[in-house]
Design a protein around this motif. Structure first.
Motif, PDB file in Angstrom:
ATOM      1  N   ALA A  81       0.615  -1.453  -0.269  1.00 10.94           N
ATOM      2  CA  ALA A  81       0.177   0.332  -0.316  1.00 10.94           C
ATOM      3  C   ALA A  81       0.878   0.905  -0.260  1.00 10.94           C
ATOM      4  O   ALA A  81       0.836   1.874  -0.554  1.00 10.94           O
ATOM      5  N   THR A 109      -3.419   4.977  -0.904  1.00 11.40           N
ATOM      6  CA  THR A 109      -4.304   4.107  -0.689  1.00 11.40           C
ATOM      7  C   THR A 109      -3.220   3.967   0.944  1.00 11.40           C
ATOM      8  O   THR A 109      -2.735   4.346   1.676  1.00 11.40           O
ATOM      9  N   VAL A 111      -4.370   0.064   3.988  1.00  8.97           N
ATOM     10  CA  VAL A 111      -4.727  -1.543   3.767  1.00  8.97           C
ATOM     11  C   VAL A 111      -5.189  -1.438   5.016  1.00  8.97           C
ATOM     12  O   VAL A 111      -4.199  -1.316   6.210  1.00  8.97           O
ATOM     13  N   LEU A 116      -7.804  -3.583   0.421  1.00  4.09           N
ATOM     14  CA  LEU A 116      -6.764  -2.394  -0.037  1.00  4.09           C
ATOM     15  C   LEU A 116      -7.754  -1.368  -0.672  1.00  4.09           C
ATOM     16  O   LEU A 116      -8.764  -1.977  -1.565  1.00  4.09           O
TER      17      LEU A 116
END
Length: 460
Positions: A81, A109, A111, A116
């Protein structure tokens, strides 16, 4: 000229005839009509596109099921990530950042044990570029050795700090107590595990787990939902697999029981974390349970806050709320207290749980939390980003815009008797378990005398 004198809030709120009456609650606005398309693309990706043209922007949210049971999965997923957007076959980190900046965009991003997640935004006119960058990192992320090493080192430093924080310690203790070794408990990887992650492991996890089938993409903004769905399908056509993204195994039903005192030697504050099984948002009782939760501890004027914060000063903040994981749902109660009042705060929390069922909210109480619930829902959905976040949470469990549009009406239809029944059924103290994290030498004698608390044998 006579100088103005300062009046206190109490003085402002009173008249010669007594306390100034609060104005009546206004009429609640209806939920917005969400023009949208909800479809599944050929590659198995579900796309929920909603038109909300209040600003010339677009918000994109994606959730990819990302469970795994390998001992290093959590650590590898965190490094992935952190590095997925640091370079691709066509773009390095600088090129990605530059292209996003030119369209007023960003991309991030994150997770957790379940998903995710990708969050991105841009000017509506820059959507083709945003989708191209998104497709690039989904299909061509390179995970260059030096980028992985650098981000892993930074992650190790952050994790070392995070693992000293009381809230992180309390969360991990609650997770272990509730669910044992279930993969859902692996929310914060060990720094030593991150140190073992290699670029090869990250690339292998990407190829094996970053899959469209079973994933969800939500896009909200100044768009034509029909047209943008085709645009997304073309942009992500190279992202495909016959396999489905891996879902987190179902969580077991949570049973009530003793709280666990988890030692944290030398701590001057304690963390109270209680939890009980709830129902999903599709259950017919959910709206009533939502209002019961607000009355108990879900907003600042709740009974729990009034008792242990405003009246007794045991804590700066107490809160109760829901946690949704797949089709499972639980209700949490949280408060941080000084050691000398921890047992008293737990006693009062249990008292308020029992009182909610035995002395349920009145009609006026229910109307107040009803207005708050509907108002909060509408405010949360008033921005593109807020609406996208709400829809992603719903879409991840199979719901969509129709559920969100219809929920204010469900809340409005709840009766006081239904709230009372939900309070009795779901907030009984015997339904809750949880943890108290703090200095065991100080806390154990009082908590043992209070009852319903066992002491963990050794500090973890």
């Amino acid at each position: 000229m006579t100088a103005a004198t300062h009046r206190s809030a109490e003085e402002i709120g009173r008249t010669a005839a007594g306390p100034r009456e609060l104005p009546a609650l206004g009429e609640q606005r209806a939920a917005a009509d969400l023009t949208h398309v909800d479809t599944v693309l050929a590659n198995g990706l579900r796309v929920l596109a909603v038109r909300k043209p209040n600003v010339p922007m677009v918000e994109v949210r994606m959730a990819i099921p990302f469970a795994g049971d390998d001992p290093l999965h959590s650590a590898t997923a965190e490094v992935l990530a952190e590095t997925i957007a640091t370079g691709t076959r066509r773009r390095d980190r600088v090129a990605i950042d530059t292209e996003l900046a030119l369209i007023g965009g960003d991309l991030g991003t994150a997770v957790d044990p379940e998903h995710l997640s990708v969050s991105a935004s841009s000017l509506a006119s820059g959507l083709p570029t945003l989708l191209d960058v998104l497709a690039d990192i989904l299909t061509e992320a390179s995970y260059v050795d030096n980028e992985v090493s650098r981000e892993a080192e930074r992650l190790i430093e952050r994790l070392a700090v995070a693992r000293t924080q009381p809230r992180v310690i309390a969360r991990e203790a609650l997770q272990r107590h509730r669910y044992g070794t279930h993969p859902y408990t692996r929310e914060v990887p060990e720094p030593d595990d991150v140190a073992q992650v290699t670029p090869e492991l990250v690339r292998a996890l990407h190829a094996d787990a970053l899959l469209p089938r079973g994933s969800v993409l939500v896009i909200v903004g100044d768009i034509d939902p029909d047209a943008v769905t085709g645009q997304i399908e073309r942009a992500l056509s190279a992202w495909s697999s016959d396999k489905a993204a891996r879902e987190l195994p179902s969580l077991p039903e949570l049973a009530g029981g003793n709280l666990l005192l988890v030692p944290r030697t030398g701590a001057v504050q304690s963390q109270l974390r209680l939890s009980a099984q709830s129902v999903s948002r599709t259950d017919s009782r959910y709206a009533a349970l939502q209002l019961a939760n607000l009355a108990f501890g879900g907003y600042f004027s709740s009974r729990l806050v009034e008792n242990i914060r405003e009246d007794k000063g045991y804590t700066y903040g107490a809160h109760s709320g829901f946690e949704f994981t797949g089709q499972n749902a639980t209700v949490q109660v949280e408060a941080d207290t000084a050691n000398e009042v921890t047992a008293a705060a737990l006693l009062e929390t249990r008292y308020e749980l029992g009182r909610l069922g035995l002395v349920p909210p009145t009609d006026a109480d229910v109307e107040s939390v009803r207005q708050y619930a509907i108002g909060s829902l509408l405010i949360g959905a008033s921005s593109q980003a807020g609406l996208a976040a709400q829809l992603l949470g719903l879409a991840a469990v199979g719901l969509g815009a129709e559920w969100l549009s219809g929920h204010p009406a469900r809340i409005a239809a709840v009766t006081t008797d239904e709230v009372a029944q939900a309070a009795l059924d779901f907030f009984a103290p015997s339904r809750f378990t949880g943890v108290v994290v703090g200095d065991a030498e100080t806390l154990a004698p009082q908590l043992r005398s209070l009852g319903g608390v066992t002491v963990e044998s050794s500090e973890s």
